[in-house]
Design a protein around this motif. Sequence first.
Motif, PDB file in Angstrom:
ATOM      1  N   LEU A 180      71.371  -3.243  57.656  1.00  0.00           N
ATOM      2  CA  LEU A 180      72.271  -3.367  56.512  1.00  0.00           C
ATOM      3  C   LEU A 180      73.724  -3.399  56.964  1.00  0.00           C
ATOM      4  N   VAL A 240      72.629  -8.229  51.678  1.00  0.00           N
ATOM      5  CA  VAL A 240      73.050  -6.833  51.496  1.00  0.00           C
ATOM      6  C   VAL A 240      72.558  -6.304  50.158  1.00  0.00           C
ATOM      7  N   MET A 284      68.810  -5.590  50.288  1.00  0.00           N
ATOM      8  CA  MET A 284      68.500  -4.366  51.035  1.00  0.00           C
ATOM      9  C   MET A 284      68.894  -3.119  50.243  1.00  0.00           C
TER      10      MET A 284
END
Length: 473
Positions: A372, A398, A401
């Motif tokens: 991440l 991003v 995640m």
Amino acid sequence: MTIRLYDTRAQQLRDFVPLDPENITMYVCGPTVQSGPHIGHVRAALSFDLLRRWLSRQYGRVTFVRNVTDIDDKVLDNATDVEPWWALAYRMEQEFTAAYAAIGILPPTYEPRATASVPQMQELIALLIERGHAYPAPDGSGDVYFDVRSWPEYGTLTNQSVDAMEAAVDADPRGKRTPQDFALWKGAKPEEPADAVWSSPWGPGRPGWHIECSAMSRRYLGDRFDIHGGGLDLRFPHHENELAQSSAAGLGFAQYWVHNGLVTVDGQKMSKSLGNFTLAADVLDRHEPMVVRYALAAAHYRSSLDLSDSSWSEAEAALGRIRTFVERAQRVPAVPSAQTAPTDAEYVPLVPEDFARAMDDDLGVPQALAVLHDRVRRGNQALDDGDDAAAARALLEVRAMLEVLGLDAATTPSGGGAAASALDGLVQEMIAQRARARADKDWAAADRIRDAIAAAGITLEDTPAGTHWSIDG
């Protein structure tokens, strides 16, 4: 797609092969609600929330059961004349629910209370007596015990022999054949509340702790289910006893045993009995909920977690870096906003392969967080280079995640509420004052305003589209 989980019973990593890939079944031992939750309870619940989220992403449907133990010795001990045991249990259950919800732990599919499944417990006890694995106490007390020596596999979960085990302390030893035999049913006692008693074939009384989970998991998930979870401290005697009584009753029970590590204080388990606990409510009063979630998730779920002041500050800084990138990326017109679904197939928000590999490998959240932050760094570099397409891709990865990790609320603009709106209004007014000072060529005043903003821990970024602010991470 191959998920590997560490199976405590097998003492090794195993490929996860569900009984039904269309419906993953999980049972997790929930709280005994004699008092409010400490941060160790929240860490345990979060561990299985993360596992559930990943299984849901990989398989789809997950039936997740987490019980509430609302009748137990400890609940009765903490009751008072002013607050009966059932009222105490309900109030404490609400405190657990509030703490879980605060950091984004999803509610279970089913959350049964032990008191609602007493008939199912009695049915299981009767079956064990019929099969020769349990016996009523000969002293007429109404107690019923599980005969550990009648089940040769007793001790396999924790790899112990019966003779090496401590005696069970949850029942009167005078009525037991062997000190390690444990109570399935506890006969009524004069000093205990009259409303904490159920009728039974063996006399009035209440269930023992261990039989509760065996009966509730069977009721809501069937004779066999995929995963049984709980804290490492529950392996013995609780889970050992659950496994023995369920197996002896002829149930397939749990196919995988998954245990989370404990929160420690100076190397000792955090617990109410030791008095070294930190209440979840106190932690949440001092720290933002998403910071708490990040800090508790940052260590591998099977490891011990020793929390300190630096744990919270490091989590806050890490979230700050993520937020700063998301805020920067969303200001680029070519980057899809959180409310806009991208139409280009290139921007399908799939988690990166290296993130998925980490999560598949026994829920490797620390490694997943590294992925991440790598994408955050790449995204920031893309923004600096003016590569809007690469920034857009990084932002979508991003976000994907963060959603898996339950941290997506950390970057939701509305998540700050009234306080965030008030702060934004103040900073925007100072930015406007600075802009007027610069327009008037009053450079000293402009610098004073910028220095005052910086002293408050706020960074300004001047761009062709205007000045934007963020809190230093």
